[in-house]
Write a protein that holds these residues in place. Structure first.
Motif, mmCIF file in Angstrom:
data_model
loop_
_atom_site.group_PDB
_atom_site.id
_atom_site.type_symbol
_atom_site.label_atom_id
_atom_site.label_comp_id
_atom_site.label_asym_id
_atom_site.label_seq_id
_atom_site.Cartn_x
_atom_site.Cartn_y
_atom_site.Cartn_z
ATOM 1 N N PHE A 1 93.156 61.959 7.733
ATOM 2 C CA PHE A 1 93.615 62.552 6.498
ATOM 3 C C PHE A 1 92.647 61.813 5.298
ATOM 4 O O PHE A 1 92.032 60.977 5.194
ATOM 5 N N THR B 1 95.452 57.625 11.762
ATOM 6 C CA THR B 1 96.648 57.214 12.665
ATOM 7 C C THR B 1 96.548 57.861 13.940
ATOM 8 O O THR B 1 95.727 58.862 14.436
ATOM 9 N N LEU C 1 94.012 67.494 12.615
ATOM 10 C CA LEU C 1 94.940 67.085 13.691
ATOM 11 C C LEU C 1 94.254 67.619 15.298
ATOM 12 O O LEU C 1 94.214 66.688 15.882
ATOM 13 N N TYR D 1 94.665 61.291 14.125
ATOM 14 C CA TYR D 1 94.704 62.160 13.133
ATOM 15 C C TYR D 1 93.886 61.518 12.038
ATOM 16 O O TYR D 1 94.011 60.343 12.025
#
Lengths: 114, 113
Positions: A34, A94, A51, A32
């Motif tokens: 961000f 992550t 995602l 994922y």
């Protein structure tokens, strides 16, 4: 382990100009991604996230980012910046089994001038 | 409004002191994290915890320890503060499986003199 490289430590830009903040990641498994923003003397705020699904992700304040798996990139863009966009921007990754700790890039300082 | 609260915004401590940085979240999150933020280095993970009484080392645990006796509270401890621990410390929390990223506190700026 996954990691993130932000290719520019500082990006100066004039007001109303477009901007791109670059982020590359490395991981052998699904991740994922961000983007966070930190305004002066404030905490981190989530701008947008990838995602799965559509590779073009739209976030708050007119920002968007495109996930490119072949180039392992997740660059942040805005077509016309404002003075108020002056801030520190962090890319983070992550593992897709979320709950693992975020790994952050070193940050890109965006300075918007009149 | 959900929150991660760090007990102090600014702290000044002397070299050799034992320092406690406190973080409390009111979202019933399982996971909590401590990062330090330094100019040009971004955020670096110190420790994290997936559950009460559990802790895992991050990338830079040396000189630090943590405590999580209750789900909502995650403490960072500097056993003997040194000047190279002068930094901004950020706490964060999340649900396991949460795809909204993490909620961050506003940070504690620690100066060790």
């Amino acid at each position: 382990a996954q990691s993130v490289t932000q290719l520019d430590s500082q990006v100066p830009v004039f007001e109303e100009a477009p901007v791109e903040l670059r982020c590359n990641y490395s991981s052998s498994v699904s991740v994922y991604l961000f983007w966070y923003v930190q305004y002066p003397n404030q905490g981190l705020q989530l701008l947008l996230k990838y995602l799965s699904g559509s590779t073009l992700v739209k976030g708050i304040n007119g920002f968007e980012a495109e996930f490119n798996k072949s180039q392992t990139s997740f660059h942040l863009r805005k077509p016309s910046v404002h003075i108020s966009d002056t801030a520190e921007y962090f890319c983070a990754v992550t593992l897709s089994n979320s709950g693992y700790a975020l790994n952050f890039g070193k940050g890109t300082s965006l300075l918007v001038t009149p | 409004d959900v929150k991660v609260t760090q007990s102090s915004r600014y702290l000044v401590k002397r070299t050799g002191e034992k320092v406690f940085l406190e973080c409390v979240q009111d979202m019933d999150h399982e996971n909590m994290f401590w990062y330090r933020q330094d100019p040009g280095l971004g955020l670096r993970l110190i420790y994290f915890s997936y559950d009460v009484k559990m802790k895992e080392k991050g990338d830079i645990p040396e000189g630090y320890s943590v405590s999580r006796e209750k789900k909502e509270r995650f403490s960072l401890i500097l056993e003997s503060a040194s000047t190279n621990q002068t930094s901004m410390y950020l706490c964060a929390s999340s649900f396991t499986g949460d795809t909204d990223g993490y909620t961050f506190g506003s940070g504690t700026r620690l100066t060790v003199v």
